[in-house]
Each structure stands twice: as structure tokens, then as C-alpha cells.
Design a protein around this motif. Sequence first.
Motif, PDB file in Angstrom:
ATOM      1  N   PHE A 826     -12.592 -78.525  18.192  1.00 30.43           N
ATOM      2  CA  PHE A 826     -11.673 -79.007  17.145  1.00 30.43           C
ATOM      3  C   PHE A 826     -12.456 -79.368  15.883  1.00 30.43           C
ATOM      4  O   PHE A 826     -12.071 -79.007  14.770  1.00 30.43           O
ATOM      5  CB  PHE A 826     -10.879 -80.207  17.669  1.00 30.43           C
ATOM      6  CG  PHE A 826      -9.834 -80.674  16.696  1.00 30.43           C
ATOM      7  CD1 PHE A 826      -8.680 -79.923  16.492  1.00 30.43           C
ATOM      8  CD2 PHE A 826     -10.004 -81.842  15.968  1.00 30.43           C
ATOM      9  CE1 PHE A 826      -7.713 -80.338  15.578  1.00 30.43           C
ATOM     10  CE2 PHE A 826      -9.054 -82.262  15.048  1.00 30.43           C
ATOM     11  CZ  PHE A 826      -7.899 -81.505  14.867  1.00 30.43           C
ATOM     12  N   GLN A 827     -13.590 -80.047  16.079  1.00 29.91           N
ATOM     13  CA  GLN A 827     -14.416 -80.419  14.909  1.00 29.91           C
ATOM     14  C   GLN A 827     -14.953 -79.166  14.211  1.00 29.91           C
ATOM     15  O   GLN A 827     -14.978 -79.085  12.986  1.00 29.91           O
ATOM     16  CB  GLN A 827     -15.586 -81.319  15.357  1.00 29.91           C
ATOM     17  CG  GLN A 827     -15.186 -82.725  15.795  1.00 29.91           C
ATOM     18  CD  GLN A 827     -14.340 -83.445  14.746  1.00 29.91           C
ATOM     19  OE1 GLN A 827     -14.575 -83.338  13.539  1.00 29.91           O
ATOM     20  NE2 GLN A 827     -13.302 -84.167  15.208  1.00 29.91           N
ATOM     21  N   ALA A 828     -15.362 -78.175  15.026  1.00 33.81           N
ATOM     22  CA  ALA A 828     -15.871 -76.918  14.446  1.00 33.81           C
ATOM     23  C   ALA A 828     -14.783 -76.256  13.614  1.00 33.81           C
ATOM     24  O   ALA A 828     -15.031 -75.749  12.516  1.00 33.81           O
ATOM     25  CB  ALA A 828     -16.334 -75.981  15.559  1.00 33.81           C
ATOM     26  N   ALA A 829     -13.542 -76.263  14.141  1.00 35.01           N
ATOM     27  CA  ALA A 829     -12.426 -75.638  13.413  1.00 35.01           C
ATOM     28  C   ALA A 829     -12.197 -76.348  12.093  1.00 35.01           C
ATOM     29  O   ALA A 829     -12.002 -75.699  11.048  1.00 35.01           O
ATOM     30  CB  ALA A 829     -11.168 -75.683  14.273  1.00 35.01           C
ATOM     31  N   LEU A 830     -12.236 -77.695  12.110  1.00 38.64           N
ATOM     32  CA  LEU A 830     -12.029 -78.449  10.860  1.00 38.64           C
ATOM     33  C   LEU A 830     -13.130 -78.132   9.854  1.00 38.64           C
ATOM     34  O   LEU A 830     -12.887 -77.987   8.653  1.00 38.64           O
ATOM     35  CB  LEU A 830     -11.980 -79.949  11.134  1.00 38.64           C
ATOM     36  CG  LEU A 830     -10.697 -80.486  11.791  1.00 38.64           C
ATOM     37  CD1 LEU A 830     -10.774 -81.992  11.961  1.00 38.64           C
ATOM     38  CD2 LEU A 830      -9.465 -80.125  10.976  1.00 38.64           C
ATOM     39  N   ALA A 831     -14.379 -78.017  10.351  1.00 40.84           N
ATOM     40  CA  ALA A 831     -15.499 -77.709   9.442  1.00 40.84           C
ATOM     41  C   ALA A 831     -15.335 -76.308   8.849  1.00 40.84           C
ATOM     42  O   ALA A 831     -15.528 -76.100   7.647  1.00 40.84           O
ATOM     43  CB  ALA A 831     -16.814 -77.828  10.205  1.00 40.84           C
ATOM     44  N   LEU A 832     -14.961 -75.351   9.719  1.00 33.51           N
ATOM     45  CA  LEU A 832     -14.801 -73.975   9.232  1.00 33.51           C
ATOM     46  C   LEU A 832     -13.655 -73.866   8.231  1.00 33.51           C
ATOM     47  O   LEU A 832     -13.682 -73.033   7.331  1.00 33.51           O
ATOM     48  CB  LEU A 832     -14.524 -73.030  10.408  1.00 33.51           C
ATOM     49  CG  LEU A 832     -15.705 -72.728  11.329  1.00 33.51           C
ATOM     50  CD1 LEU A 832     -15.226 -72.013  12.585  1.00 33.51           C
ATOM     51  CD2 LEU A 832     -16.752 -71.875  10.624  1.00 33.51           C
ATOM     52  N   SER A 833     -12.629 -74.709   8.382  1.00 35.63           N
ATOM     53  CA  SER A 833     -11.471 -74.601   7.488  1.00 35.63           C
ATOM     54  C   SER A 833     -11.815 -74.972   6.054  1.00 35.63           C
ATOM     55  O   SER A 833     -11.024 -74.743   5.140  1.00 35.63           O
ATOM     56  CB  SER A 833     -10.317 -75.479   7.982  1.00 35.63           C
ATOM     57  OG  SER A 833     -10.616 -76.841   7.746  1.00 35.63           O
ATOM     58  N   THR A 834     -12.992 -75.525   5.842  1.00 40.50           N
ATOM     59  CA  THR A 834     -13.363 -75.866   4.462  1.00 40.50           C
ATOM     60  C   THR A 834     -14.670 -75.177   4.051  1.00 40.50           C
ATOM     61  O   THR A 834     -15.351 -75.589   3.121  1.00 40.50           O
ATOM     62  CB  THR A 834     -13.430 -77.408   4.304  1.00 40.50           C
ATOM     63  OG1 THR A 834     -13.722 -77.727   2.987  1.00 40.50           O
ATOM     64  CG2 THR A 834     -14.448 -78.017   5.229  1.00 40.50           C
TER      65      THR A 834
END
Length: 1940
Positions: A826-834
Motif C-alpha cells: 500500500f505504501q509503495a502504491a502511494l509513493a508510485l502515485s506521485t
Amino acid sequence: MVVKKKRERQVTTLAICHQDLETLRALADVEGKNLASLLLHCVQLTDGVSQIRYVKQIVPLLERADKNGLCDPTIRSCLDILAGSYLSLNIKNPLKKVLASSLNCLPEFYLTEAIQSFTSRLKEELNTTDLYSYRKVIDNISSCMENFNLGITSVNNLLENVLHFLQKSLIEISEENRKFAGNHIVQTQLMNDLLVGIRVSVMLVQKAQGLQRIHLKISSSPTWQSMCELLSIFTKFLNDDDLLQTIQSTSGLAVILFIKAMFHPPEKIPDLVSSLLLRSVDCANIPEWFLNSCRSLCCADVSESALLFLCQGTLTMLDWQNGRMGLSGEALLLDTVHVLFTLSSQIKESTLEMFLSRTLASWTNSVMYVLESSSPSLKDSVNGNSSIVRRLLEYVYTHWEHPLDALRHQTKIIFRNILQMHLLTVKESELEKSDLAADRFISELTESLLQLEWHIKGKYIGLGSLVDCVGVEHILALAKTIPLQILDVMGDQSLVPYASDLLETMFKNHKSHLKSQAVNSAWIDEWHETWVSPLLYILCEGNLDQKSYVIDYYLPKLLNCNPESLSYMVKILQTSTDAKTGSYDSRGALGALMACLRTARAHGHLQSATDTWRNLVSGAKIKQGLIHQHCQVRIDTLGLLCESNRSTEIVSTEEMQWIQFFITYNLNSQSPGMRQQICSLLKKLFCRIQESSQVLYKLQQNKSKCESGNELTEQHPSVSLQQYKNFMSSICNSLFEALFPGSSYPTRFSALTILNSIAEVFPVPEGQVQTVYQLSQDIDVGRFQTLMECFTSTFETVKNLAFELLMKLPKTVAQVQDSEKLRGLFQAALALSTSTKPYDCVTASYLLNFLICQDALPSSLSTDLKTQHIACGHGDNKSAAVVESNTLMVIKCLLGNLEEEVSQAEKSLLQAAASFPMYGRVHCITRALQKLSLNSLQLVTGWRPVVEQLLLMSYRLSAVVSPVIQSSSPEGLIPMDTDSESASRLQMILNEIQPRDTNDYFNQAKILKECDSFDLEDLNASVPNSDSSAEIKGKEGKTCDVTAQMVLVCCWRSMKEVALLLGTLCQLLPMQPVPETPDGLLTVEQVKEIGEHFKQHLLQSRHRGAFELAYTGFVKLTEILNRCPNVSLQKLPEQWLWNVLEEIKCSDPSSKLCATRRSAGIPFYIQALLASEPKKGKMDLLKITMKELISLAGPTDDSQSTVSQVHALNILRALYRDTRLGENIIPYVADGAKAAILGFTSPVWAVRNSSTLLFSTLITRIFGVKRGKDELLKNNTMTGSEFFSRFPELYPFLLKQLEAVANTVDSDIGELNRHPSMFLLLLVLGRLYPSPMDGTFSALSMAPFIPFIMRCGSSPVYRSREMAARALVPFVMIDEIPDTVQTLLAKLPNCTDQCFRQNHIHGTLLQVFHLLQAFSDSKCRMNTYYQQELADVAVCTKAKLWLAKRQNPCLVTRAVYIDILFLLTRCLDKSTKGNQPVLEHLGLWEEIRKIIAGSELITGFPYTFTVPGLPQYLQSLTKLAIAAVWAAAVQAGEPARDCPISFSQLLASPFPEVRLLTLEALLQRFSAAASELEEKELPPLLWNMGGTFLMLAMKENHPECFCKILKILHCMDSSEWLPQTERCIHLTSEEFLNWTMDIASSERSEIQSVALRLASKVIVHHLRTSDETRDAIAPKLKQWVQLVVSSCGDHLPTESRLAVAEVLTSTTPFFLTNHLILGLQDTLALWRCVLILLQSEEQAVRDAATETVTTAMSQENTCHSTEFAFCQVDASIALDLALAVLCDLLQQWDQLAPGLPVLLGWLLGEGDDFMVYVESEHQVEEDYLFEKAEVNFWAETLIFVKYLYKNLDSLFSKSNWHLLSPERLCHLQMTASEQCHLLTQLFKELPPTAEFSKTVEFTRLRIQEERTLACLRLLAFLEGKDGKDTLVLSASDAPAEGNQ
């Protein structure tokens, strides 16, 4: 076979009113035996299907009761209730039909009662006054008339009431329709009701007995009055253009039918109808009732559409059978067709054109009915030679290429009917087919059809009809090669269906004809010769597309017609396969064989699989086919294994092994088409396995049957099932192995698509169904992780396929992940989204959606939602609710982050662009929303605030980024310039957008030092400092430069994502007609705001990416608004359209509309508003808009309106391009063309530019998309009659414009008048051609254009003269060309004339040249007429020969005249029987020799290059001179003729043009002599020229000429010229080799590759000659090897690598497979080159390298090392085979000890960039957005590692490796161990979810880890230990070796 479940049909239950229910309860008897009890049971059921069973019991029960002879009150009441029930049912309810058919069998005894009940109930229905209930009553009348006796009787009883009701309902519904004008949803329903009402009225008149004799009734009766009223209503509808055309057309039918029923006497009906159609009604002689009802039809101004529908009614409703209409009927028929001909020239709307073509077809059908018993005069009027038939044929010819499919189909019917009509008019005695073929009409038609070009679709339709009519023999007699001609056309996809249908018609007809004539079976040989032999030729030799289409379309039809032909084809192909194996560009006989067998098996012509392999083709051939170099051979072989006409056919063990073998080598296919075919075929195989496994399960359950005799399988079912399971498991293993780190996109796509198919075909078992395999059983943690890692692919297709596969797996598979891992994801997804990389946010969206669907979100996220209670259902409902709540949580989280980031961006856009571009977050929100069903959300209260926030956030974000997108130069908008001048230019832009941004970045341009970056704090400083130097900090504290690209990408992508989000949110709008519902998440105001936002951005954005994607979102909005029941919202698109049109019209200087960039988003905005308008309506918006735009686009004197003119032209262009508007835009094409041509003459550049773009679009719209490089492809042309019949208003316009142009061009005024529109006029006219079918009486003849086009040839503009010459060609018929040419030549001046213009001469000569070229290319080339005509032309050219000599001072005209002479020499240089060649006979060669002798080629040139036309003149003269030299050489045997020039003289010319043309001609001859295909010997003239070329090579300095010389030397036999080097150029052969190698190492690519080929040829020559020369060049070999190695890098041009491959192939027997001439290191270096080339990204390079491997495998010492020696294999297996051959050779040479360390080094990757990469990892990375290094998307490192490991492993297991000294391996052991340690360290340094956040680094480490482990494992094996570490890629079982 598995029985597929039928879709259960929902039947609405039968319900009755409360009163009737009580009656039934009262009447039901205690035993439940009477009718009342039965009906009571029936109505109490809740299932309609069960009720049907009860309804069927009614009549049997009544038949039993009938025996009592009494109709008791119970039955009477029940019949009454049944009548009510029948009328209450919906017309489409099956219960209604069942009830009707039951009551049709009612005993006669009860009929009277039943009729009374039905009549009274129907009467009640007819008294209804509710307008919205009328439709139900009309439906009831309709169903009563449909095969329902009680209903028909009831309607007849109530005829007066029914007619009155229909009259009343039609009037009221049409009034209501008028009231709701504009509300298309309500109007559609009402118009549908009207249509049904009219149809029921028609049915009533046709079926009701009381109306058949209506004329006998008194005119005052109510029935008569109602009939008159209805007739008057239909007349009104017929003339009402606001109604749907189907209503008007049905009204036309009704009018004629009512006239037929009411008018008396019937004999006068044809005259009355005729006068209506001809608009010549005599009001004095017709009844008053008719005048009152049809007054509008009796006047002269009846509309075209009304007339057309009346014609349709006349042909449909009057009785034409058996001549019942009499002579007046025949006259009516002829009048009708004349009216239709008139209408065809007036009607242009596509729907009306469709009606017209159907009506004409209907007319021909009616004529055929009448002709069977007609008068001779009618036969004369409609026979083949009559004017009516000529007009009909003209209609057919102008419409058989029409873009509307249905219209083309009608022309086919008309053509076929014309032939039938002609047959009916011919005397019976002539009806024999042989006589028919000789019939003048038929024979002329056949000949003219055969003359047509094959690109005309109508030709196929015509010939097919003729074959049906007169048989195929007649056509074969006229054109024997017609089968091959048609097959040749089958490379063009658009013609394939027509061609294959025609061939089928022909060969079927031919077969039946031969069969009927034959005495024995010998006829089949003739049939095979005619139809099968051309097919086999195409299959072996044709081009790829042609073969594919022939196999798909023609072959199945041929085999279906004559299945026995298969053995004939296989026999011929089997004998050819050994000779022709094919190659990468040719399938050969093996490919043809596989294609035939595949088609035969798929269509059931092979009985079973075993027959196929045993009798027809060997297993070895199958295996060769599966890895053949040509992709289609591989596909056909796979198809042969997978396809079967029986879906339950058992898959054999061999088939499974072959499939496994195929998958090993074919997943990495670069061709998308091939990948799709592989996946599709394997899916068919899996379906066969699944379906046959069900049969096996049944057999297993029923063992007795199985033992008594099992046809399906020879072994026990359980064995077969286990084999299936093992096979599927091994397939899945192979596919998961293919998802290794670094695997290519094609491999991943193929593997994931096939895995998806497996998951789909083998579902999770439910209930009794057993499944042979389940994918989830083969998925462990590792494989789950592999699928997750596919999300990191840069290709979205791969992400999507992986996501779909994960969704198909059971939830339990995903639950293997621990919560810590999920939180990391989930954290990786949030980081990738920006992330600043655009594809990262796509990865983030897939990750988030996966976590949402798997209910795997971190627990911390769900705390804020715990207060909400979700009403969860069971199963699917529950999971949908969980997904919805998870989506809501994720969107809230993303929204929170996004709002913070938008606040930051409002302070500094640069910081946002560098550190947190916001588009990624928005993208993830949109993707999450798209996965939900937005119309059925449960958490409405939770969603409402979120939707409001999303809208507000979207507007804020777009306000931040729009200043950049809307600035006049968005691409360059960032103050990064390094000089003050650029900064001042930027100042203007900054001022323009300043009010929208608060930070001073927009107030003052910054001047930076070149190495400096921005500082965030300094940006806000009030005093600008030009020397300030600081940086922006990125997310991780790194400094980063903000480039203009970064800011722009951040802005336009944010705009794009906002648009897509708003487009998605629009779908929340409820579609039901409810007022502001509590469930609706969008209010009307919010929808209007969204619309305004789109409007602002589409009309003001300047960046294409921004407005193109805003358009996508806006289209979604407009489509939803058009379907919305809320009228105010429904009207919004219309209001927006008027507003923008007004703004365009006023063209106010303060307007923010963008007038540059092709009007930017404005065309898109208008396109979206128009394209969403319902197509079934009248398209009023389109009509009004087009009218406005065309008036604006026309020429104007007002300079103020230029801007609106430009906008109009740009918008029109977008609308003509929009395919969704389809045929609706065609009526406006002519006006658009006028606007474009006139706009081209405007003095304003912007108008001319937009006009050009519009014109180009119109050309495509009219003539179709260009499918080739040729400017005037036959596919993109049209006959003049077709063009002008479709756009008649262009005829006078183009003629007038052309006349004006011609008048200015050849006027005597000396000034230069370019007349810009000439170019466009000639472009259009150049695409038209006269058809041999054109009628002589056509009003739109093309002849008037010819003189004007000829005059345009005098234009002072060179290009216009060329255009005029090209445009003239299609206007002149082939047989008219010689006369036209002679006329043109006669116009040329004589040498004695004093005054002439060179422009005029040049234009005329160009026209002569192009006409002659067309004549020489035509089909009639070889006949005597052709030769004679050309001889006459040659005589005429002799009269003007001075134009080719020095007397003519103009080099340009001299050049063209010489070109004409050259063309004539080419066409006429053929000896006729017994005579000398025409050219000699005419003395033309003599003249040509004089011209050459007197030319500057002999005397030298007094000119320099400044003389106009010199290069052109030199080329033309050289071509003619070369022709003269060849001609003299041919005639050398006769008395010697002196040629004035030789090749040596030409090659010595100082002009490179002359040398180059000469060298090209010589190269052609030398390469033809060198190639083995053509057995042409060199002419004696070219013998012993080696020395000449050597000397030329030494002094040539023109690169192209030098290259040609080297090519010629390469083509020549080296033994002829190499010994001469010392004598001619004073270089020994070793020095010459040095010289070529120097060139190869220093020159540019093409020369370098030719030099490399030449050097290699020299080396091979030396190796072949003697040992001394071999020793002499030995020192040079090392240099040559280095040269080859340096020329095969991936970064080098393709040409260079192709040369290396060719060189390696030619030297293979000497260096690659021979005992070590070069020494081991150099030999291995060359092998390494082969391996590198086999992994090249270019298919051509891989194919060339494969030739090297094929050659290497086919040597005497290597042909046993693999089973594929002498086979054409694909590069993917060639890599494996090359390594197998190399390992075998090392053993043969006894070089294992020195060779193995090198190979192990390759395995480890020594010399690769791993260490360099590790060092660079620790340096600071510069991350540039668009900078891309050279990437090979095809090569897969680990595949190479896998094959190398497999072959080394195999080598170790069978060779004596103990001889290897440990010292040699010690270095490798150390390197591998060090790398292993380093990798462990590097893995530890990576973040927790490195596969997502550091994908590139992670993949690179994984690949290196695999290489290291493989090496360590082999080293351990060599030391005598078993390797503990295993490879991800285990060695494949598919052996390359033959003996394994």
C-alpha cells in the motif's frame, strides 16, 4: 460432449384483477376439477413458465366438459376472465401466444360465448382515453389479427370501433409528439407508437373481411368516414418531414393500400396512382372523398421523399402477380421507373438513397412477375437493349462502389434481376445457355465487364451474376487465366470477400457443368488444372497477405466443394517440400502443405488426428513446421494441431508433446498478429481438452460402455485424464517460467494471455461438473509474487493481463501474503502515485485496485469507516459491498494527500512538477471509480461529500495548471533561458498568464547561469537576481533541475486526468426519470458546472495532449446528457453549441478562442456535441451547424471575419474526419470541397493553410484511405460518373473553375499568374477515370474537362504542368491514347518556327509522355493493334526530333523528348514474326544514334551546373545511351553497327549522374548473372571488365558511385579480377585486402558494409586457392575478425549488422565449423557475434543470422549434432541450436579445456556492464524525463543463459571434463563468488518493496543473480559436487539434440 446450459427465459406472470380473482374463488369446485379451479391455480403461481403448462390444459378440460352439452355460467365467466387476461398480457409475453394457440382449438360449442366475451372486453379496451395506454390497445388489436381466430372475429365485429380508435389514437399521439419537440427520449417512444399504429391499420385493411368490399358501402357510413380520415392522416404523415422516415415510408404503403381498398372501379386504380406519381392529377375527374383526403398529394409540389414512398407503396401494395393489373398496370410500371430515375438524380441523403435502391430492386421484381404474362410492348420496353435497362445499368454502375454496404447489395439484386428480365424477354427457342452466351446484350455485357479493372468491386458482382445466368465456360473461353487473375487480387483485404465469392460461384458452376458433360472421371483433372493449380502456385510463391487471405477465404470453399482435391494437393506438395523448404520471406511447399492440412482438419475433411499424421505428413515435418523461419508456417502447423471440427476430439500424446515443444520457442514473437493467433489457437485446444475430458469422465463412470468398444480413445479414460492433467500442469510451468526477470513484452503478453485462457476455460468446479485441471492448484507464493511483479511492466497491457488473472484466481491464493507485506504494498502504491514517471502512476492504480478487490488494505485505513454499517447481502452482493467500502477508503486517502499537494502547487508549480506531480493521484482515483458499478452504489451518504470534494479539488487543480496549458506557447513556458533576449521574449508570455498565479515566477523572467538551477526560496523573493543559483529539492532531498518538459508534462497530464475523472463522475447521473432523488450523487447544478469546465478548457487550451483528452471526458458527458430524462439537462448540448457558434461568428478581438494550432480544442468541442446526437433522429443539430459553418467557410471580403473563416474550415475538417457521423456528413461534402478550393485562393495564409488541410481530409473522405505509397492507387480512384452522380453540384463548379484557370494560364499576357486553385482541381480530377460502362447519354460526361486540362499544361509552374499531365491520363480511354498523342505531337512547333514558348512545349511533351506510359502499362501491350498504333506514334515523333537535339536550347524540354524516345524504344524493340524490329524498320534507332553522337556526352559540356534542367537532361540522355549500347550489343551478330558511345566512355564522364545511372544498369546485369535464381549469362560486352572497375574504384570520389563499384566487384567472380590488382592498380592482393578493410573500418554505413562483404569475399578466395596465399593473409585475419566483431553492436545501423550476418554465413565453412584456421579465441569471438545477432531487435538481422546457423548445422561434420540440419528454423530456436553446434564442435576439435572457461564467462556475463552499473549506482543519478538509451525490447538475457546452461550441462554429462585443469576454472570460481557476495549486499540495501519502487535496479540484480547461480552450479558440478542453488529457469526438456 458438454451440453451448454440454455439461457433461462424470464416469462412475466399472468395476473388478474381482484374482482376476477374473487369470481374464480367463488366458482372453484372442492375437488379442483373445473375450469375455475384450473385458472385459480394458474394465477396463483409466481412463475410464468409454470403457468404456460396450466394454460395448455384449458382446452382438454373444456373438451371433456363439452360432452354434457351445456355451457354453464361457470365456463362463461371463466371465458370472460380469459379474454381479460389475454388482453392484459404484454405483446411479447410467450403466455399470450400460448393462450391464443390454445383458444384456437376451443370446441365449437363454446365459440359463441368466447366471441361474446372477447368482443365485450375488446370494446372496453377501445374506449380507453389515456394516451399512454393507446400503445397497449394497438398491440392488442395487432395480436388479435395474428393467427388468432377469436381475435379476428372480435375485430371484425367491432370494425367500426377499431377504425375510430385508430383514427383517434394516431391524431392524439401525433399532437403529443409535436408538444414534446426537442425531448428526443419521449419523442422516440411516441414515434414508435405512431409507427405501430400505422402498421396495424395496414394489417387491418389486409385481413379484415368487412373492409375488402368497402367501395360497396355507402359513403356516409361511419366506417367509410373513418377510412377517409385515416387516409387523410397517412397523407399528412407522408408529407411531414419532422417524423421518422420509417413512419413516412409506412404511410406511403398505407396510402396506396387504402386507395386500392376504397377506389372504384379497380381498373382505374393504375391510372390514378400514375397521375399521383407524375404530379398530374386531374382534380375534375376524381371523387370528392379522395380530393378531401389526399389534397396535398394532388398538387404539383409533392416532396421527393413523399414521391419515393408512394412509388414504394405502388410496388409493394398493388397486385402484380400473373398480369392482374392489365395494360394500365404495365403503363404504371413504366411511369414508376421513370419517376425513380428522376428521383435518383435529386436525392442525396443516404437513408433516402437506401430506400430508393430498395424500391428499384422491388421494381425489377414486379416487372419479372408481370413479364410472365405480359404484352409484347412491355417486353420491348424492358429487354437488354432498351433505354430503361440502360438507365438501370447506369444506376448499378454508379452505385456498385457505394460506401453503404446495404446499397451495394441492392445493386447486386438489380443487376441479377436485369439479366433475368432479359431472359424473360428472349424467345423460348434461344434459351439454351450456348445461345444465350452469343446473345448481343449478354456478350457485350460480358466483354465490358472483363475490360474493367479488378479493383472495382462491382466487377465481381456482375461476373458472378453472369456465371449464374450463362455458365462459366463462356467466361473461361474469353479469359482463360481468370482464376489466377482473381487470386492475384486477393492480397487486397477490401476485395477479398468479393473475389472469393466470385471464385466459389465459378468453380461450383464449372464442376457441375463438367460433371454433366463427362463420361468418366477424367473431368476432375481439367477442374484441378483450372482451379487448384493456381491456388498451389499462390500458396508456394505468393506474398504473405495474399496467401493468408487465400487460405482463409478461398481454400475452405474449394475443399467444401470438392473434398477429394485434398489428396491431390497433398501429393503435389509432398513432392515439393523436400525441394522447397521456404525461408523467412517465403513459406515454401511445407507452408502450403500445413495450410492445406490445417484448413482440411478444421472443416472436417480429415477424419481423425491419427490419419493426418500417419498417412499425410510425418512427425518430423510437423516439428519443422512448428519452428519454421516463416511465422505463418508456424501458425498453420499449430492450427493443424489445435483446430478440429469436433470439439470433443481427444488430444493425442504426440499432439501434447508438440504443443509443449512449440511453446518453448514461440512465446517471444514480435508480430502482434502472430501473438493473437497463438493465444487464440491454444485457447481452442484448451476448450477441446475441457470438453473431451467431460466425455472421458462420463466414460469412466460408465465402464461397461468403455470396455465394450470405445471409439474415442484406445486407452483407459483415467489414463487420458491423467495425461491431460500433467500436460496442463507442464504448460503452466512453462508459462510461469516465461515470466522471468527481464523477459520481453511479447513473451509476457503471450504467457499471461494463455494463462488467462486457462483460468477461463477450466473454471472452479461447481456442483456436479468436474474439471480436469485447476490453475489455482499450481500457484504458490513465488508464482503469486511473479504475477504481482508484472504490475511493474512499462506496458499497460501486461499490467492489465496480470490483474485480470489475479482476479480470476480464488481469494485464498492471495491470502498467503502477510499483513506487513500488504502494508508495504500500500505504501509503495502511494509513493508510485506521485512519481514523476508517468507509467508509475498506472502501476500504482493497479496495485491499489488489487488491494481493494482482495480486501487487503492496511487496518489503519479503515478506522474512519467503521461507523458506517453496510447492508451486506450474501455472495456477490457482499463482495461488491466490501469492494465499494474499500474503494471509498482509498479515494478518501488519495484525496487527502492530493488536497495537500494542490495547496503546495498553488504556492509553487515548479516545486510540484519536480517533486509531486499531481496527475498520478487523480489517475488512481479515476481508475478506482471505474472498477465500481456507479449506478448501484450502496454507501450513498458516504459518497456524497466525497463526490463534492472531488469536484472542488478538480476545479482547483485545473486552475493551478491551466495558465500553462492556455498560454500561447505551452511547450516553451518556463523561465530557464540563459540570455537576456530570450528572457525578454518570455516576458510577454508571463504577462499573458500572470493573473492566474500568485507566485512571482510568473512576474519576472529569470536569467540563469547555464549550470544553475532554481531555488524555491528565491522564487518568492521580491527582488529578482539574475545571478541567483540554488536548487529545488526533490522528494528525497536530492537537487533537481526543473525542465520545461517537466512543468508541461505535469500540467497537461493533470488536465488530462481531471477531464477523465469528470467524465467518470458524470456517470453518477441517474438515468431514470426521477426528480432530484435522494440517491442521486450529482445535482443538476454540478452537471452544468462540469460542462462549463469542459467548455472553458476545450475552447482555451493550446496543448494538444490537454484538449484531446479533455475531449474524451467531454464525450462521456454529452452522451449521458443526451440519454438523460431531465429535459433541462438534455437541452444543454444544444445551448452550448449555439453559444460557441455565436462566439465563432462574431470573432471578437477579445475572444479567448485559439485561432492558431488548427483552432486547438474548438473542433473537438463541436465534434463531441454533434457526434453524441442520436443517429436515429433527424440529426437537426448537424444540419444547422453544417449550414452555418459552410457559410462561414466561404470566401469573404471582410478582413474581420478571417478568424471565423479559419475556425469554420478547421471545424469542418474535424467533422468530415469523424467516422461516427458516417454517411450523415456526405450531403455536405460538395459544399466543403467548394469552400476548400475557393479558400486556397485567399490572400491570407491562415485561410490557405486551413483550406489545404480541409481539402486533404475531403479527398480521403471521398476516395478512401490511402493504402500505399503510390499517390494515385487504383483503390483510391472513382469513375467520373460515380463521382458526379454522388456530388452533382461539383460538376459545373469544377468545370467553371478549371475553365477560369485554363484561360489565365494560356492567355498571352506575359505576367506570371500561378492561379493557386489549379493544383487542387488537378488533384481531384486526377483521381477520376472514365468507365467502359459509362452511358453515352450521361449528362455528366468527362469529355468537356479534357481540353481545359490540356491547356493547364501551359502553366508557368513546373509542378502544375506535371500535375496536368498526370490528371489527363485517366480522362483518356486506353484505345483513344494513340490518337490523342498524335494530336498533341502535331501541336508542337517545327524547328523553323520563330516564336514558341518552352513552357507550352514542356507541358505538351509531359502529357505525351504520361499518356504513352499508361498505354505501355495497359493489358493490350502485346497485340498487333498495339504495335501498329505505337509505330504510328513513332512516325509522328520523328517529325519533331529537333526538340531532342542542340537546335532546342532548353534542356528541360530536350530531356522530356528524350524520355519519350526511350519509352518508345522500350515498347517497340521486339521483332515480329519474320520481320526486323519496328524501330529498325522505321529508322528510329538510326536517328537515336545521331542524337547521341551529336550530344554533349560525346562532345563534352560547355555548361556548368547553373543551367536549369542539366541533371535531368543528363539522366534522360544517359538512359537513352545505355539503351542504344544494349541494342547494338544484341545486334552484334548481324552486320556490325557502330554505336556512337560505349560503357567505358559513360563511366569516364565527369558528371556523377551519368556514372551513377551507368553503374546501376551494370550492377543490375552483374547481380542477375551472380544470383542462382536467374540463369542469365553476362553479355560478351561485359566480359573482362574487372580491371576497369578496379581502376574506377581507386579514383572515384562520389560516395554513391563508389558504393556501386564495390557492389559490382562483389557480384563479379573474384577469380576474374583479383589476379589483375597488381597490373591495374599496382596493389598486391594482400594490399588490396588491406585497402578494403581500411574502407570497412572508416567509411559510413552503406559503403562500410559493402566493403566488409568485399573483404570477406577476397579472404574466402585466398582460402580456396592455395596454402601459400592462405599463409600470406593469415596476419590479416585477426584484423578482419576485429572488424566483424566491431560491426555487430546493437547501436550500429541495421545495414551494418546485416552485412556481418551475410559475411558470417559466407565464411561459416571456413571459420565457424572448420578446424581452427583462426585459432580458438577468434573462432569463439565470431560465434559470439552470431549469438549477438540472433538476439537483435530487428527481425531482418535475426533472420540473416539464422541463415548462418542453418549453414553451420548443414556442414558434413555438424549435420548430426541436431535434428534440424538443412531446415529453415526461427531465430528463437536457432540460438539454442547454435550453442548445441558450438558445444559439439568444441568436443570434435578437442578444445574443451581452453573453450569451456570462455563459455562459462559468457554465462556469468563477463565483459557485460554489471560492474559498471554497480559503480554508477553509488553516484548521484540525474533523472531526465524523456531521455532514453538504446534498448533492445526483444533480447532476453536469461533465455540465452538458459540455453547455454542446458547445452553445457548436456556437454558435461557426456564428455570427459576431468581433463580440465583446476587453475583455468579458479578465476571464474572467484569472480562468481565475489559477485554472489556483492549481490547479497546490494539486495540488502534496496528498500522493502524494491520490485515496485526500484524496478530497474531490482530486475538487473535478479538477472545477475540467476547468471551467477547458473555458473556456480556448473562449477560445483565440475568439482564433483551437486549444485544446491536452483535456477528460476530450469533447463527445458525440449531437446535441440537429435539423439536425446
